[in-house]
Scaffold this motif. Structure first.
Motif, mmCIF file in Angstrom:
data_model
loop_
_atom_site.group_PDB
_atom_site.id
_atom_site.type_symbol
_atom_site.label_atom_id
_atom_site.label_comp_id
_atom_site.label_asym_id
_atom_site.label_seq_id
_atom_site.Cartn_x
_atom_site.Cartn_y
_atom_site.Cartn_z
ATOM 1 N N VAL A 35 0.750 -1.151 0.005
ATOM 2 C CA VAL A 35 -0.017 -0.187 0.095
ATOM 3 C C VAL A 35 0.920 1.120 -0.007
ATOM 4 O O VAL A 35 1.931 1.380 0.494
ATOM 5 C CB VAL A 35 -0.937 0.166 1.092
ATOM 6 C CG1 VAL A 35 -2.180 -1.127 1.151
ATOM 7 C CG2 VAL A 35 -0.349 0.054 2.509
ATOM 8 N N SER A 36 0.396 2.133 -0.589
ATOM 9 C CA SER A 36 1.132 3.468 -0.637
ATOM 10 C C SER A 36 1.142 4.407 0.404
ATOM 11 O O SER A 36 0.308 4.180 1.243
ATOM 12 C CB SER A 36 0.550 4.537 -1.957
ATOM 13 O OG SER A 36 0.797 3.668 -3.191
ATOM 14 N N ASN A 37 2.140 5.109 0.734
ATOM 15 C CA ASN A 37 2.184 6.024 1.879
ATOM 16 C C ASN A 37 1.396 7.470 1.411
ATOM 17 O O ASN A 37 2.047 8.099 0.497
ATOM 18 C CB ASN A 37 3.590 6.569 2.282
ATOM 19 C CG ASN A 37 4.475 5.219 2.432
ATOM 20 O OD1 ASN A 37 3.898 4.385 3.443
ATOM 21 N ND2 ASN A 37 5.668 4.945 2.208
ATOM 22 N N ILE A 38 0.337 7.726 2.208
ATOM 23 C CA ILE A 38 -0.341 9.112 1.675
ATOM 24 C C ILE A 38 -0.044 9.953 2.790
ATOM 25 O O ILE A 38 -0.575 9.721 3.892
ATOM 26 C CB ILE A 38 -1.547 8.674 1.355
ATOM 27 C CG1 ILE A 38 -1.986 7.744 0.217
ATOM 28 C CG2 ILE A 38 -2.558 9.873 1.145
ATOM 29 C CD1 ILE A 38 -3.455 7.467 -0.115
ATOM 30 N N LEU A 67 -9.010 4.758 4.120
ATOM 31 C CA LEU A 67 -9.737 3.734 3.438
ATOM 32 C C LEU A 67 -10.431 4.401 2.061
ATOM 33 O O LEU A 67 -10.437 3.608 1.021
ATOM 34 C CB LEU A 67 -10.902 3.159 3.998
ATOM 35 C CG LEU A 67 -10.310 2.405 5.429
ATOM 36 C CD1 LEU A 67 -11.450 2.087 6.430
ATOM 37 C CD2 LEU A 67 -9.720 1.050 4.892
ATOM 38 N N LYS A 68 -10.669 5.624 2.134
ATOM 39 C CA LYS A 68 -11.216 6.176 0.895
ATOM 40 C C LYS A 68 -10.033 6.318 -0.138
ATOM 41 O O LYS A 68 -10.401 6.076 -1.595
ATOM 42 C CB LYS A 68 -11.752 7.557 1.176
ATOM 43 C CG LYS A 68 -12.562 8.209 -0.103
ATOM 44 C CD LYS A 68 -13.182 9.553 0.307
ATOM 45 C CE LYS A 68 -12.120 10.693 0.791
ATOM 46 N NZ LYS A 68 -12.887 11.884 1.033
ATOM 47 N N SER A 69 -8.844 6.545 0.181
ATOM 48 C CA SER A 69 -7.865 7.039 -0.735
ATOM 49 C C SER A 69 -6.655 6.255 -1.129
ATOM 50 O O SER A 69 -5.796 6.367 -1.904
ATOM 51 C CB SER A 69 -7.310 8.529 -0.197
ATOM 52 O OG SER A 69 -8.176 9.466 0.003
ATOM 53 N N TYR A 70 -6.505 4.883 -0.172
ATOM 54 C CA TYR A 70 -5.309 4.288 -0.443
ATOM 55 C C TYR A 70 -5.029 3.677 -1.806
ATOM 56 O O TYR A 70 -4.040 3.186 -2.023
ATOM 57 C CB TYR A 70 -5.327 3.118 0.591
ATOM 58 C CG TYR A 70 -6.383 2.169 0.498
ATOM 59 C CD1 TYR A 70 -5.568 0.818 -0.067
ATOM 60 C CD2 TYR A 70 -7.727 1.850 0.895
ATOM 61 C CE1 TYR A 70 -6.293 -0.351 -0.296
ATOM 62 C CE2 TYR A 70 -8.344 0.711 0.751
ATOM 63 C CZ TYR A 70 -7.664 -0.307 0.143
ATOM 64 O OH TYR A 70 -8.471 -1.474 -0.149
ATOM 65 N N LYS A 71 -6.053 3.633 -2.555
ATOM 66 C CA LYS A 71 -5.842 2.947 -3.995
ATOM 67 C C LYS A 71 -5.780 4.002 -5.140
ATOM 68 O O LYS A 71 -5.254 3.724 -6.195
ATOM 69 C CB LYS A 71 -7.008 2.169 -4.279
ATOM 70 C CG LYS A 71 -7.220 0.723 -3.628
ATOM 71 C CD LYS A 71 -8.281 -0.044 -4.055
ATOM 72 C CE LYS A 71 -8.244 -1.333 -3.313
ATOM 73 N NZ LYS A 71 -9.365 -2.167 -3.883
ATOM 74 N N VAL A 72 -5.743 5.441 -4.626
ATOM 75 C CA VAL A 72 -5.722 6.345 -5.610
ATOM 76 C C VAL A 72 -4.400 6.398 -6.218
ATOM 77 O O VAL A 72 -4.180 6.666 -7.455
ATOM 78 C CB VAL A 72 -5.972 7.975 -4.977
ATOM 79 C CG1 VAL A 72 -5.587 9.012 -5.916
ATOM 80 C CG2 VAL A 72 -7.576 7.821 -4.509
ATOM 81 N N PRO A 73 -3.062 6.246 -5.377
ATOM 82 C CA PRO A 73 -1.882 6.319 -6.205
ATOM 83 C C PRO A 73 -1.487 5.397 -7.173
ATOM 84 O O PRO A 73 -0.635 5.395 -7.866
ATOM 85 C CB PRO A 73 -0.885 6.052 -4.775
ATOM 86 C CG PRO A 73 -1.617 6.737 -3.544
ATOM 87 C CD PRO A 73 -2.998 6.292 -3.751
ATOM 88 N N ASP A 74 -2.562 4.311 -7.193
ATOM 89 C CA ASP A 74 -2.414 3.187 -8.004
ATOM 90 C C ASP A 74 -3.144 3.403 -9.131
ATOM 91 O O ASP A 74 -3.464 2.448 -10.093
ATOM 92 C CB ASP A 74 -2.841 1.794 -7.543
ATOM 93 C CG ASP A 74 -1.782 1.500 -6.373
ATOM 94 O OD1 ASP A 74 -0.722 1.837 -6.409
ATOM 95 O OD2 ASP A 74 -2.366 0.852 -5.445
ATOM 96 N N GLY A 75 -3.955 4.603 -9.305
ATOM 97 C CA GLY A 75 -4.719 5.069 -10.424
ATOM 98 C C GLY A 75 -5.999 4.659 -10.291
ATOM 99 O O GLY A 75 -6.811 4.831 -11.420
ATOM 100 N N LYS A 76 -6.581 4.076 -9.365
ATOM 101 C CA LYS A 76 -7.985 3.796 -8.820
ATOM 102 C C LYS A 76 -8.888 4.953 -8.539
ATOM 103 O O LYS A 76 -8.106 5.625 -7.763
ATOM 104 C CB LYS A 76 -8.055 2.348 -8.048
ATOM 105 C CG LYS A 76 -7.422 1.202 -8.906
ATOM 106 C CD LYS A 76 -7.726 0.065 -8.205
ATOM 107 C CE LYS A 76 -7.044 -1.089 -8.604
ATOM 108 N NZ LYS A 76 -7.550 -2.456 -8.127
#
Length: 336
Positions: free
Chosen positions: A130-133, A239-248
């Protein structure tokens, strides 16, 4: 063997665990009051790495099926006498820690493999981290699952109208202790958030380790808001943002993102436990879920101790840890 985790740009290091390495069979570490131990197989930080579980008798077991959902206070010889044991039967549960707080590797119970070891998730042929946001580093809680629960992908939730994600129910432990991967801890359920993850129902139980020094202060979500202000809001945002860095896209929530209380959370846990029971007793279709177990009474999927041992021994022996890409330490800044 001392394991160190690097804290990205902060340059902080934490000595995680001093581990007792085994011989050919793999690595074994005693955890959580001698109730369970783990055995590592394969090469850490690779797709072959697995974490298998043993019970107190030394039998290999499934953490998904063989560890009881409900924790029992009377079994605890090390629970301080001053700690209350009220409500243990209805809102205290065993939790399998898959991901320690502040770490990035997306570890999970392998629901489709015999004995359901913990392994690292893979996306597009690569190990998943998981990305570090900003301002967070990795997971912001000890993250894991409740054993003997199942979010049935064919069961539509009556409140949200979404079907389950085919996994045991997830838990976010907000206690102060940073747990280790594979720990089995007892947690008090405080509430729940209805995450809708790519069109699937993915409940997130908010809980606290019962051995946390402040556990007695936390009995509902209002106590979280009082004693850990901002934590619930950070949980929603993560939980809302953790996939955003992966383009989702951002994840969505049921109930307009409102946390539901302890009573609601316990009912969700009970319902997913009933779905699990139906599956493991072959009263519902388990699909691609591997239901092999060692301890579940009258389950047609129950196997012998020798068969379980053979499953573990067929996995590669513990090897040298693979290096982790420096990309894991990158911080991502998202526009609000």
């Amino acid at each position: 063997m001392n394991v160190l985790w690097r804290y990205g740009s902060l340059g902080l290091l934490r000595a995680a665990l001093t581990r007792d390495c085994g011989k050919v069979a793999g690595f074994s570490r005693k955890i959580t009051m001698q109730r369970y131990s783990i055995e590592e197989r394969g090469q850490p930080n690779t797709a072959e790495y697995r974490l298998y579980f043993k019970n107190a008798e030394g039998k290999f077991i499934s953490p998904f099926h063989d560890i009881p959902l409900y924790a029992e206070a009377e079994e605890d010889t090390d629970v301080p006498a001053k700690k209350s044991k009220t409500n243990w039967d209805k809102n205290v549960f065993n939790m399998v820690v898959e991901v320690p707080r502040w770490t990035n590797a997306k570890m999970e119970i392998a629901t489709k493999e015999p004995l359901n070891p913990i392994k690292q998730d893979i996306k597009k042929g690569k190990l998943r981290y998981v990305s570090n946001i900003f301002p967070h580093k990795g997971y912001i809680w000890n993250y894991g699952a409740l054993p003997q629960t199942w979010e049935d992908p064919k069961h539509k939730d009556r409140d949200t109208n979404y079907c389950g994600d085919n996994d045991p129910i997830d838990v976010c432990d907000i206690g102060s202790k940073v747990c280790a991967r594979g720990d089995i801890i007892r947690v008090k359920a405080l509430g729940v958030l209805a995450l809708i993850d790519e069109g699937e129902m993915d409940w997130k139980i908010i809980a606290i380790n019962t051995l946390d020094p402040e556990a007695e202060k936390f009995n509902d979500l209002e106590d979280v808001r009082k004693y850990k202000p901002g934590y619930l809001e950070a949980t929603t945002e993560w939980l809302k943002s953790y996939k955003v860095p992966d383009g989702k896209p951002e994840n969505k929530f049921g109930f307009n993102g409102e946390f539901k209380d302890q009573e609601f959370a316990v009912e969700i846990i009970k319902s997913t436990h009933e779905l699990w029971k139906a599956m493991v007793h072959k009263k519902s279709d388990q699909g691609d879920i591997e239901c092999k177990n060692v301890m579940v009474s009258e389950s047609p999927f129950c196997c012998s101790e020798d068969e379980a041992k053979a499953i573990v021994q067929s996995a590669p022996s513990l090897g040298k840890s693979n290096p982790v890409s420096s990309e894991v330490n990158i911080w991502h800044f998202l526009k609000k």
